[in-house]
Design an enzyme around this catalytic site. Structure first.
Site, mmCIF file in Angstrom:
data_model
loop_
_atom_site.group_PDB
_atom_site.id
_atom_site.type_symbol
_atom_site.label_atom_id
_atom_site.label_comp_id
_atom_site.label_asym_id
_atom_site.label_seq_id
_atom_site.Cartn_x
_atom_site.Cartn_y
_atom_site.Cartn_z
ATOM 1 N N ASP A 244 46.323 52.539 36.491
ATOM 2 C CA ASP A 244 45.437 53.000 37.571
ATOM 3 C C ASP A 244 46.128 53.988 38.497
ATOM 4 O O ASP A 244 45.478 54.796 39.146
ATOM 5 C CB ASP A 244 44.924 51.803 38.376
ATOM 6 C CG ASP A 244 43.984 50.995 37.507
ATOM 7 O OD1 ASP A 244 44.474 50.147 36.730
ATOM 8 O OD2 ASP A 244 42.775 51.264 37.539
ATOM 9 N N ASN A 254 48.851 48.705 37.274
ATOM 10 C CA ASN A 254 47.758 48.443 36.318
ATOM 11 C C ASN A 254 47.192 47.048 36.595
ATOM 12 O O ASN A 254 47.636 46.349 37.513
ATOM 13 C CB ASN A 254 48.274 48.572 34.874
ATOM 14 C CG ASN A 254 47.142 48.570 33.853
ATOM 15 O OD1 ASN A 254 46.146 49.267 34.037
ATOM 16 N ND2 ASN A 254 47.265 47.786 32.789
ATOM 17 N N LYS A 255 46.246 46.659 35.804
ATOM 18 C CA LYS A 255 45.558 45.379 35.961
ATOM 19 C C LYS A 255 46.534 44.216 36.161
ATOM 20 O O LYS A 255 47.572 44.149 35.499
ATOM 21 C CB LYS A 255 44.682 45.151 34.730
ATOM 22 C CG LYS A 255 43.896 43.867 34.682
ATOM 23 C CD LYS A 255 43.034 43.625 35.909
ATOM 24 C CE LYS A 255 42.054 44.750 36.174
ATOM 25 N NZ LYS A 255 41.417 44.672 37.505
HETATM 26 O O1 MRU Z 1 39.489 46.619 37.648
HETATM 27 P P1 MRU Z 1 39.348 47.591 36.521
HETATM 28 O O2 MRU Z 1 38.592 47.048 35.355
HETATM 29 O O3 MRU Z 1 38.815 48.930 36.989
HETATM 30 O O4 MRU Z 1 40.826 47.842 36.030
HETATM 31 C C1 MRU Z 1 41.051 48.741 34.985
HETATM 32 C C2 MRU Z 1 42.452 48.769 34.519
HETATM 33 O O5 MRU Z 1 43.320 48.144 35.083
HETATM 34 C C3 MRU Z 1 42.767 49.672 33.376
HETATM 35 O O6 MRU Z 1 43.827 49.159 32.626
HETATM 36 C C4 MRU Z 1 43.172 51.035 33.936
HETATM 37 O O7 MRU Z 1 42.177 51.537 34.777
HETATM 38 C C5 MRU Z 1 43.448 52.015 32.858
HETATM 39 S S1 MRU Z 1 41.892 52.540 32.165
HETATM 40 C C6 MRU Z 1 42.096 53.802 31.112
#
Ligand code: MRU
Length: 354
Positions: A244, A254-255
């Site tokens: 992100d 990231n997540k």
């Molecule tokens: O909360 P989200 O579903 O928006 O989180 C998304 C992620 O963490 C993805 O791994 C990240 O955005 C990369 S998407 C190409």
């Protein structure tokens, strides 16, 4: 809720501009329900982002860019058409407030803002729509390039763990981490993809599993606790994830749960690959410590599948992203090429085009 006949339910159609409106494939209900949500204004678009109708860093940025087009159209057809350039600033702020972590949102809005500052046409809509489409198409093209770069690094056939959903659904098409998986699979290098279920929104068990199954790529869902034992058995060749926001020193946000995977991967000698376009790299933040981490409603953790599971009176904490230090990242794959063992100097060189 509307699903025009012209729109296919397909992972590449997460964000669609159609019939002068913005349609978002509703990722809150996939794959059990397949429907689009139509957005007619910047406010509706911002709400769709906050509510997770659309999610994933690049997809959020693309959606916000189309949100600016909707805002411009509203101003131009109002009584205050002459003031559109001033008025649209507030709409852009509403879009920017929708989610805090994914930098692609602010990157895309900045691109639209820059165009607005030099636009001379009385009707800005065609130029803004063309810019939003460009952001969308460039992202899909970047993912194809990343797919090739990332797949080259994988010696196969092997098993891969991925976390959350970094696929077509999260981007302009093809996917970042899942773009690498798609290209590696096409090259015969993928035996099995293990998709972490990714509590609390279940992007892995709902979205990644659906997307990979649609593409004919073997996928097995596992709970978020399984990765360590899989790695210990020596079955996993790579962890491949998206991002992100990547800081100037190569720290990767990231997540939530990604950091734990990176620690595990290093301990077990498993490769840890991050695939992200340069629009995810934020050179204005020195390190991951400066990245704002979104905290969402505790109810998301205390419930599952719409049913409350936690006792009344107990709260939960719900940070939805974490930061993996650059030292745990083996490579960052971008559309410009691969940064191995990222650090500040290598990230600077990548962004300067060296
Ligand atoms: O909360 P989200 O579903 O928006 O989180 C998304 C992620 O963490 C993805 O791994 C990240 O955005 C990369 S998407 C190409």
């Amino acid at each position: 809720m509307e699903t025009p006949n012209a729109l296919d339910i397909h992972p590449d159609n997460a964000v669609v501009w159609h019939d002068d409106r913005l349609f978002l494939l509703d990722q809150r209900v996939l794959p059990q329900e397949t429907r689009f949500v139509a957005c007619h204004s910047a406010a509706e678009t911002a709400k769709a982002i906050s509510d997770m109708v659309v999610r994933g860093a690049p997809a959020i940025g693309i959606t916000a860019a189309y949100g600016v087009v909707l805002a411009a159209r509203a101003w131009i057809s109002s009584n205050a058409a002459a003031d559109w350039r001033v008025g649209i600033g507030a709409d852009i702020e509403v879009l920017a407030a929708s989610r805090p972590t994914a930098v692609n949102l602010f990157w895309a809005l900045e691109r639209m803002r820059r165009l607005i500052s030099v636009l001379e046409a009385a009707d800005p809509v065609p130029a803004l729509l063309s810019e939003a489409r460009k952001i969308h198409e460039e992202d899909a093209a970047a993912n194809r390039a990343m797919g090739d770069f990332g797949a080259e690094l994988i010696q196969g056939p092997t098993d891969i763990i991925t976390h959350c959903n970094a696929g077509a659904l999260a981007t302009g098409g093809y996917g970042t981490a899942l773009g690498v998986v798609r290209s590696a699979h096409a090259a015969g290098k993928v035996r099995m993809v293990y998709a972490d279920e990714t509590r609390p929104w279940l992007q892995g068990s709902r979205l990644t599993a659906w997307e990979l199954a649609q593409a004919g790529i073997p996928v097995t869902v596992q709970s978020d606790n399984v990765a360590a034992s899989m790695m210990a058995r020596g079955e996993i060749g790579w962890v491949v994830v998206g991002s992100d926001r990547i800081a100037a020193n190569g720290d990767v946000c990231n997540k939530i749960g990604t950091y734990a995977l990176a620690v595990l991967a290093r301990h077990h000698g498993v490769g840890f690959m991050v695939a992200a376009p340069t629009s995810t790299i934020d050179m204005s933040v020195t390190s991951g410590a400066d990245i704002p981490i979104e905290e969402r409603d505790p109810e998301e953790v205390l419930a599952c599948g719409g049913k409350r599971i936690g006792p009344n009176g107990v709260t939960a904490h719900n940070p939805v992203f974490d930061v993996t230090p650059a030292a745990l990242v083996d490579c960052i794959v971008t559309e410009r090429g691969v940064v191995r063992q990222p650090d500040a100097e290598k990230m600077r060189a990548l962004m300067a085009g060296v």
